[in-house]
Scaffold this motif. Structure first.
Motif, PDB file in Angstrom:
ATOM      1  N   ALA A   1      17.390   6.314   6.513  1.00 49.97           N
ATOM      2  CA  ALA A   1      18.101   6.144   7.783  1.00 49.97           C
ATOM      3  C   ALA A   1      17.223   6.491   8.979  1.00 49.97           C
ATOM      4  CB  ALA A   1      19.358   7.014   7.777  1.00 49.97           C
ATOM      5  N   ILE A   2      16.513   7.597   8.892  1.00 51.13           N
ATOM      6  CA  ILE A   2      15.722   8.085  10.025  1.00 51.13           C
ATOM      7  C   ILE A   2      14.582   7.131  10.365  1.00 51.13           C
ATOM      8  CG2 ILE A   2      14.106   9.914  10.717  1.00 51.13           C
ATOM      9  CD1 ILE A   2      15.994  11.881   9.218  1.00 51.13           C
ATOM     10  N   TYR A   3      13.870   6.641   9.344  1.00 51.71           N
ATOM     11  CA  TYR A   3      12.708   5.792   9.617  1.00 51.71           C
ATOM     12  C   TYR A   3      13.107   4.354   9.929  1.00 51.71           C
ATOM     13  CZ  TYR A   3      10.073   9.825   8.055  1.00 51.71           C
ATOM     14  OH  TYR A   3       9.566  11.096   7.953  1.00 51.71           O
TER      15      TYR A   3
ATOM     16  N   ALA B   1       7.466  10.392  -3.490  1.00 51.35           N
ATOM     17  CA  ALA B   1       7.383   9.005  -3.966  1.00 51.35           C
ATOM     18  C   ALA B   1       8.602   8.178  -3.555  1.00 51.35           C
ATOM     19  CB  ALA B   1       7.180   8.980  -5.470  1.00 51.35           C
ATOM     20  N   PRO B   2       9.827   8.581  -3.905  1.00 54.67           N
ATOM     21  CA  PRO B   2      10.970   7.770  -3.471  1.00 54.67           C
ATOM     22  C   PRO B   2      11.186   7.797  -1.968  1.00 54.67           C
ATOM     23  CG  PRO B   2      11.718   9.756  -4.600  1.00 54.67           C
ATOM     24  CD  PRO B   2      10.247   9.671  -4.802  1.00 54.67           C
ATOM     25  N   LEU B   3      10.819   8.899  -1.307  1.00 51.70           N
ATOM     26  CA  LEU B   3      10.937   8.946   0.149  1.00 51.70           C
ATOM     27  C   LEU B   3      10.017   7.911   0.795  1.00 51.70           C
ATOM     28  CD1 LEU B   3      11.802  10.193   2.858  1.00 51.70           C
ATOM     29  CD2 LEU B   3      10.032  11.941   2.519  1.00 51.70           C
ATOM     30  N   THR B   4       8.793   7.803   0.290  1.00 53.25           N
ATOM     31  CA  THR B   4       7.857   6.821   0.838  1.00 53.25           C
ATOM     32  C   THR B   4       8.350   5.401   0.625  1.00 53.25           C
ATOM     33  OG1 THR B   4       6.013   8.336   0.408  1.00 53.25           O
ATOM     34  CG2 THR B   4       5.468   6.020   0.770  1.00 53.25           C
ATOM     35  N   VAL B   5       8.883   5.129  -0.559  1.00 51.25           N
ATOM     36  CA  VAL B   5       9.409   3.786  -0.839  1.00 51.25           C
ATOM     37  C   VAL B   5      10.592   3.472   0.069  1.00 51.25           C
ATOM     38  CG1 VAL B   5      10.532   2.345  -2.575  1.00 51.25           C
ATOM     39  CG2 VAL B   5       8.589   3.775  -3.221  1.00 51.25           C
TER      40      VAL B   5
ATOM     41  N   ALA C   1       0.830  -1.206   0.000  1.00 50.31           N
ATOM     42  CA  ALA C   1       0.000   0.000   0.000  1.00 50.31           C
ATOM     43  C   ALA C   1       0.864   1.256   0.000  1.00 50.31           C
ATOM     44  CB  ALA C   1      -0.935  -0.004   1.206  1.00 50.31           C
ATOM     45  N   GLN C   2       1.929   1.247   0.776  1.00 47.88           N
ATOM     46  CA  GLN C   2       2.806   2.417   0.830  1.00 47.88           C
ATOM     47  C   GLN C   2       3.514   2.651  -0.496  1.00 47.88           C
ATOM     48  OE1 GLN C   2       5.008   2.859   4.755  1.00 47.88           O
ATOM     49  NE2 GLN C   2       4.267   0.759   4.958  1.00 47.88           N
ATOM     50  N   ILE C   3       3.933   1.556  -1.142  1.00 55.15           N
ATOM     51  CA  ILE C   3       4.609   1.700  -2.427  1.00 55.15           C
ATOM     52  C   ILE C   3       3.631   2.206  -3.490  1.00 55.15           C
ATOM     53  CG2 ILE C   3       5.760   0.407  -4.266  1.00 55.15           C
ATOM     54  CD1 ILE C   3       6.925  -1.391  -2.027  1.00 55.15           C
ATOM     55  N   VAL C   4       2.421   1.676  -3.483  1.00 61.23           N
ATOM     56  CA  VAL C   4       1.393   2.162  -4.415  1.00 61.23           C
ATOM     57  C   VAL C   4       1.103   3.641  -4.173  1.00 61.23           C
ATOM     58  CG1 VAL C   4      -1.054   1.974  -5.032  1.00 61.23           C
ATOM     59  CG2 VAL C   4       0.331  -0.093  -4.762  1.00 61.23           C
ATOM     60  N   SER C   5       1.028   4.020  -2.899  1.00 63.61           N
ATOM     61  CA  SER C   5       0.789   5.417  -2.550  1.00 63.61           C
ATOM     62  C   SER C   5       1.877   6.323  -3.122  1.00 63.61           C
ATOM     63  CB  SER C   5       0.721   5.569  -1.027  1.00 63.61           C
ATOM     64  OG  SER C   5       0.645   6.925  -0.658  1.00 63.61           O
ATOM     65  N   ALA C   6       3.114   5.846  -3.057  1.00 65.96           N
ATOM     66  CA  ALA C   6       4.229   6.632  -3.593  1.00 65.96           C
ATOM     67  C   ALA C   6       4.089   6.833  -5.095  1.00 65.96           C
ATOM     68  CB  ALA C   6       5.544   5.921  -3.274  1.00 65.96           C
ATOM     69  N   ALA C   7       3.727   5.765  -5.805  1.00 63.17           N
ATOM     70  CA  ALA C   7       3.593   5.864  -7.263  1.00 63.17           C
ATOM     71  C   ALA C   7       2.411   6.741  -7.658  1.00 63.17           C
ATOM     72  CB  ALA C   7       3.448   4.461  -7.860  1.00 63.17           C
TER      73      ALA C   7
ATOM     74  N   ALA D   1       9.435   2.682   3.442  1.00 60.39           N
ATOM     75  CA  ALA D   1       8.742   1.395   3.507  1.00 60.39           C
ATOM     76  C   ALA D   1       9.721   0.221   3.552  1.00 60.39           C
ATOM     77  CB  ALA D   1       7.798   1.244   2.317  1.00 60.39           C
ATOM     78  N   VAL D   2      10.814   0.331   2.796  1.00 64.02           N
ATOM     79  CA  VAL D   2      11.744  -0.811   2.718  1.00 64.02           C
ATOM     80  C   VAL D   2      12.853  -0.756   3.762  1.00 64.02           C
ATOM     81  CG1 VAL D   2      11.309  -1.018   0.245  1.00 64.02           C
ATOM     82  CG2 VAL D   2      13.303   0.264   1.019  1.00 64.02           C
ATOM     83  N   SER D   3      13.071   0.404   4.366  1.00 62.25           N
ATOM     84  CA  SER D   3      14.221   0.542   5.273  1.00 62.25           C
ATOM     85  C   SER D   3      14.194  -0.422   6.459  1.00 62.25           C
ATOM     86  CB  SER D   3      14.343   1.994   5.767  1.00 62.25           C
ATOM     87  OG  SER D   3      13.204   2.396   6.498  1.00 62.25           O
ATOM     88  N   PRO D   4      13.042  -0.681   7.115  1.00 62.84           N
ATOM     89  CA  PRO D   4      13.061  -1.644   8.219  1.00 62.84           C
ATOM     90  C   PRO D   4      13.451  -3.052   7.765  1.00 62.84           C
ATOM     91  CG  PRO D   4      11.077  -0.307   8.288  1.00 62.84           C
ATOM     92  CD  PRO D   4      11.714  -0.048   6.977  1.00 62.84           C
ATOM     93  N   TRP D   5      13.018  -3.434   6.554  1.00 61.45           N
ATOM     94  CA  TRP D   5      13.367  -4.753   6.015  1.00 61.45           C
ATOM     95  C   TRP D   5      14.870  -4.843   5.767  1.00 61.45           C
ATOM     96  CZ3 TRP D   5       9.583  -8.539   4.711  1.00 61.45           C
ATOM     97  CH2 TRP D   5       8.263  -8.112   4.881  1.00 61.45           C
ATOM     98  N   VAL D   6      15.425  -3.788   5.166  1.00 63.25           N
ATOM     99  CA  VAL D   6      16.864  -3.789   4.871  1.00 63.25           C
ATOM    100  C   VAL D   6      17.672  -3.818   6.163  1.00 63.25           C
ATOM    101  CG1 VAL D   6      18.749  -2.486   3.820  1.00 63.25           C
ATOM    102  CG2 VAL D   6      16.517  -2.582   2.689  1.00 63.25           C
ATOM    103  N   ALA D   7      17.259  -3.014   7.144  1.00 64.81           N
ATOM    104  CA  ALA D   7      17.973  -2.983   8.418  1.00 64.81           C
ATOM    105  C   ALA D   7      17.952  -4.352   9.088  1.00 64.81           C
ATOM    106  CB  ALA D   7      17.366  -1.929   9.341  1.00 64.81           C
ATOM    107  N   ALA D   8      16.793  -5.004   9.093  1.00 64.12           N
ATOM    108  CA  ALA D   8      16.695  -6.326   9.707  1.00 64.12           C
ATOM    109  C   ALA D   8      17.525  -7.345   8.942  1.00 64.12           C
ATOM    110  CB  ALA D   8      15.233  -6.768   9.750  1.00 64.12           C
TER     111      ALA D   8
END
Length: 393
Positions: A217-219, A334-338, A48-54, A341-348
């Protein structure tokens, strides 16, 4: 103008609380009821977040031409209907389809159109209006988290979402339709400051990249903070308090943005905020304790996060004025939202290969530092002589 601000404060609290934050309370119940893994359940929300960005990019063009009344009313209707459809999902295909529609509605009911409305109508007072909106909007989880938790205990996730969909429709649809009736005149801009020209300029591209990297980084820190503090030996309760107090820091950061804006230039302010983010993330990654020091660092990180929200909201208008704000802000958001959205996955994902959360925080700090370096190269104007040439393939 006060009536418009009041309407948007009400609808942003309701929109964020139901469309965004309620999921955090209901995701486990969705997984338990359907048998789907938590990974698939959360993937719908991320979709949903990625769709929102687009979708936010064309929505920005509509905002510039027709104003927020049409966009936000339609978004409220779609959000309410989409949440009802979500409650009828019994397979993943329907589940993801519902979240896709919710993502479309997010572009019409959350901060992007509200920021555009206040930037257009508030003029020189936009920072005060935006600060007020984000401060009140920060109460969304405070209001709807306990309400959602109370509802789900007796009703289950499907009925809870049905109740929330009704609340969303009753509150936001009439509020947007009747409360945003102020005249909307598309603002004229010279060729030099046309959105297309600005969007192709080197300063704008660097701004988008730097904001997206800083947001990454922040999110990521928000989600990774509790696991980090647990590795440092803090109890879950103490880590939760640290995260919660970071929200208090966020409020103070937003309150101080007007003071900061009046005393700094736009480029220096952008670089300073991103470097402050890097410093606070480094402190969290390097300082082993005591608990009080880690909680204090969490509060400072929250303050930076609060300032960053308003930095993002004013980045376009501070450099190029309010004309074309909807379209340009959509391109930047758009890229900020993406990335958010992906930053927690990458961090983990990075935890295992680099040896724990402290090294992950150092990587995130490096990302914020690079973002600051790129922001230092952004200017306040984008002229036709400084645009990227797009060649046909």
């Amino acid at each position: 103008m006060r009536s418009v601000l009041s309407v948007l404060c009400l609808t942003q609290v309701t929109g964020w609380g139901i469309v965004f934050f309620a999921f955090a309370l209901l995701s486990k119940d969705i997984s338990a009821d359907t048998g789907w893994s938590s990974t698939w359940v959360v993937a719908g929300f991320s979709l949903a977040q990625i769709v929102s960005a687009a979708v936010g990019i064309p929505v920005g063009r509509v905002l510039d031409r027709y104003g927020p009344r049409v966009v936000m009313t339609a978004g409220s209707v779609l959000a309410s209907v989409s949440i009802v459809l979500l409650t009828t999902a019994h397979d993943l295909t329907w589940y993801f389809a519902a979240w896709t529609l919710i993502g479309v509605s997010m572009a019409g009911v959350l901060y992007q159109p509200a920021f555009a409305a206040l930037t257009h109508w508030s003029g020189e007072n936009r920072i005060t209006a935006l600060t007020t909106l984000t401060l009140v909007g920060g109460l969304a989880s405070t209001v709807f988290a306990p309400l959602t938790a109370w509802l789900v205990e007796d009703l289950g996730w499907r009925q809870t979402y049905l109740v929330l969909a009704v609340v969303l429709a009753v509150v936001t649809v009439p509020a947007h339709f009747f409360g945003l009736r102020r005249p909307w005149t598309p603002q004229e801009h010279s060729h030099e400051h046309a959105p297309r020209t600005i969007a192709r300029s080197r300063p704008f591209v660097l701004l988008v990249v730097s904001v997206s990297m800083a947001g990454f980084a922040i999110y990521a820190v928000v989600i990774a903070l509790v696991p980090l503090l647990s590795e440092r030996g803090l109890s879950t309760t103490t880590a939760a308090w640290a995260l919660g107090l970071g929200g208090v820091g966020q409020v103070f950061g937003r309150l101080g943005y007007g003071w900061l804006s009046a005393r700094t230039g736009v480029r220096g302010r952008t670089v300073g905020v991103m470097l402050a983010a890097a410093v606070t993330i480094v402190v969290l990654g390097l300082v082993p304790g005591p608990a009080l020091a880690l909680v204090a660092a969490s509060i400072l990180a929250g303050a930076v996060r609060g300032v960053f929200t308003l930095l993002h909201a004013t980045a376009i208008s501070d450099r190029w004025g309010p004309a074309g704000y909807g379209q340009l802000n959509g391109l930047m958001t758009a890229p900020l939202t993406v990335s958010a959205a992906v930053s927690p996955w990458v961090a983990a994902w990075l935890v295992a290969p680099i040896g724990g959360y402290p090294p992950v925080f150092l990587v995130l700090a490096a990302v914020a530092l690079v973002a600051g370096a790129l922001a230092a190269q952004t200017g306040q104007k984008a002229t036709a002589e400084r645009v990227f040439t797009v060649k046909a393939p």
